[in-house]
Design an enzyme around this catalytic site. Sequence first.
Site, PDB file in Angstrom:
ATOM      1  N   LYS A   1       0.787  -1.112  -0.092  1.00 36.29           N
ATOM      2  CA  LYS A   1       0.198   0.177   0.029  1.00 36.29           C
ATOM      3  C   LYS A   1       0.861   1.119  -0.021  1.00 36.29           C
ATOM      4  O   LYS A   1       0.412   2.534   0.467  1.00 36.29           O
ATOM      5  CB  LYS A   1      -0.949   0.140   1.162  1.00 36.29           C
ATOM      6  N   GLY A   2       2.026   1.008  -0.574  1.00 35.40           N
ATOM      7  CA  GLY A   2       2.918   2.306  -0.561  1.00 35.40           C
ATOM      8  C   GLY A   2       2.960   2.888  -1.915  1.00 35.40           C
ATOM      9  O   GLY A   2       3.406   3.908  -2.224  1.00 35.40           O
TER      10      GLY A   2
ATOM     11  N   ARG B   1       2.629  -0.762  -7.125  1.00 38.42           N
ATOM     12  CA  ARG B   1       2.077  -1.410  -8.539  1.00 38.42           C
ATOM     13  C   ARG B   1       2.285  -0.213  -9.565  1.00 38.42           C
ATOM     14  O   ARG B   1       2.793  -0.185 -10.561  1.00 38.42           O
ATOM     15  CB  ARG B   1       0.511  -1.582  -8.264  1.00 38.42           C
TER      16      ARG B   1
ATOM     17  N   ARG C   1       5.684   5.259   2.485  1.00 33.35           N
ATOM     18  CA  ARG C   1       4.744   6.350   2.679  1.00 33.35           C
ATOM     19  C   ARG C   1       4.290   6.655   3.938  1.00 33.35           C
ATOM     20  O   ARG C   1       4.642   5.628   4.820  1.00 33.35           O
ATOM     21  CB  ARG C   1       3.521   5.850   1.934  1.00 33.35           C
TER      22      ARG C   1
ATOM     23  N   SER D   1      -5.212   2.682   4.776  1.00 34.38           N
ATOM     24  CA  SER D   1      -5.033   2.229   3.335  1.00 34.38           C
ATOM     25  C   SER D   1      -5.170   0.709   3.448  1.00 34.38           C
ATOM     26  O   SER D   1      -5.921  -0.035   2.701  1.00 34.38           O
ATOM     27  CB  SER D   1      -4.058   2.646   2.429  1.00 34.38           C
TER      28      SER D   1
ATOM     29  N   LYS E   1      -7.087   0.410  -6.739  1.00 35.19           N
ATOM     30  CA  LYS E   1      -5.914   1.334  -6.422  1.00 35.19           C
ATOM     31  C   LYS E   1      -6.777   3.007  -6.437  1.00 35.19           C
ATOM     32  O   LYS E   1      -7.486   3.224  -7.256  1.00 35.19           O
ATOM     33  CB  LYS E   1      -5.013   1.543  -7.449  1.00 35.19           C
TER      34      LYS E   1
ATOM     35  N   ARG F   1      -8.906   3.815  -3.823  1.00 34.43           N
ATOM     36  CA  ARG F   1     -10.065   3.717  -3.173  1.00 34.43           C
ATOM     37  C   ARG F   1     -10.145   4.880  -2.165  1.00 34.43           C
ATOM     38  O   ARG F   1      -8.955   4.954  -1.671  1.00 34.43           O
ATOM     39  CB  ARG F   1     -10.440   2.225  -2.699  1.00 34.43           C
TER      40      ARG F   1
END
Length: 383
Positions: A140-141, A144, A221, A229, A346, A348
């Site tokens: 979640k950083g 992707r 992050r 997240s 991604k 959201r």
Amino acid sequence: MAYRFLSSRIVPSSNRLSRRFIFIFTISLSFMYLCYSILFCSGTIMPNQRLEDHRCVHLKNIGSKKLLQKSHYCTISAKARVISDETRAVSLLNLTGNQSKHSAFQKTQDVVDHKQSNNSNSPKYGNKKLPNALIVGVKKGGTRAVLEFIRIHPDVRALGTEPHFFDRNYDKGLDWYRGLMPRTLDSQITMEKTPSYFVTREAPRRISSMSRETKLIVVVRNPVTRAISDYTQTLSKKPDIPSFEELAFKNRSQGIVDTSWNAIRIGMYILHLENWLQYFRLSQIHFVSGERLITDPAGELGRVQDFLGLKRIITDKHFYFNRTKGFPCLKKPESSSQPRCLGKSKGRTHIQIDQEVIEQLREFYRPFNVKFYEMVGHDFRWD
């Protein structure tokens, strides 16, 4: 004519047996001549085929453009559609400075790899190699986004899925791992991403055993935002889980954070980095700011390209900001009617968390953040 000539000079006309013999002899001679002609023609063709094969092999290590152009010499053994794909890739590479061309190259390479995997007779360009660089974290950083952005570079080939080799599938061996990789030329970099590597204790040692020169990319992050997240993603899959506050604290009133919860522990970056520095030099690790990846994707990708030793091809003209997703996207390639944005999962909207909870978590993470800034020599300004 041969029959009449021979019959008139060799045998008398009254000898029917002799005529029959000469007739059979003439037919046999003609048949032998026909066979000889066929063999002679095939003999002249085969050396040419071997010459073309030799020419194909000779071009193999000259460079990416030369190798792709070898389809002009290898049309005998190649499938017509594969060759046309490669030819289009060469024509795109000859034009510079346009994101759609680099994107088309990457897509063409993926199509060619797929066709080659389904057709053992197709020519195989490049080799499957162990990765030169890994995106190892964090979940979640923005990993992707980094992968999708960097893979439009023509000198990068990346595995699209997460193989989880160094954390879940290590017992399958390096040959299995290599087999997952896309084919690359000598001038190209092979990459993959699995964010869970960063928090897997065995991963640094295992990667070092593969190659001590591997380059590592870590997308970091604000740990509080990252935890929210992470929880939001889990909640979308498991709506019955406890609240964020219940999971984040052992005792909310006393501000005791539950560091056993993975969403909290991942953000304690300094603890994980210390493990990696036992096996890799700090200069082998590049840290991408997840916040700047949103506000200045070209700048962050420029530094990633420098770290990987690549020419800066991906620039600000490749991106536009999608206000709906709140995230940068790649501009529309010529080959597509739509721009390239990350998937629905991604960007959201995060769940609402009480501001007091956020402040408590900021206080908890502050000492870890300060040590992390000092270690990497950069202040990410999360406090």
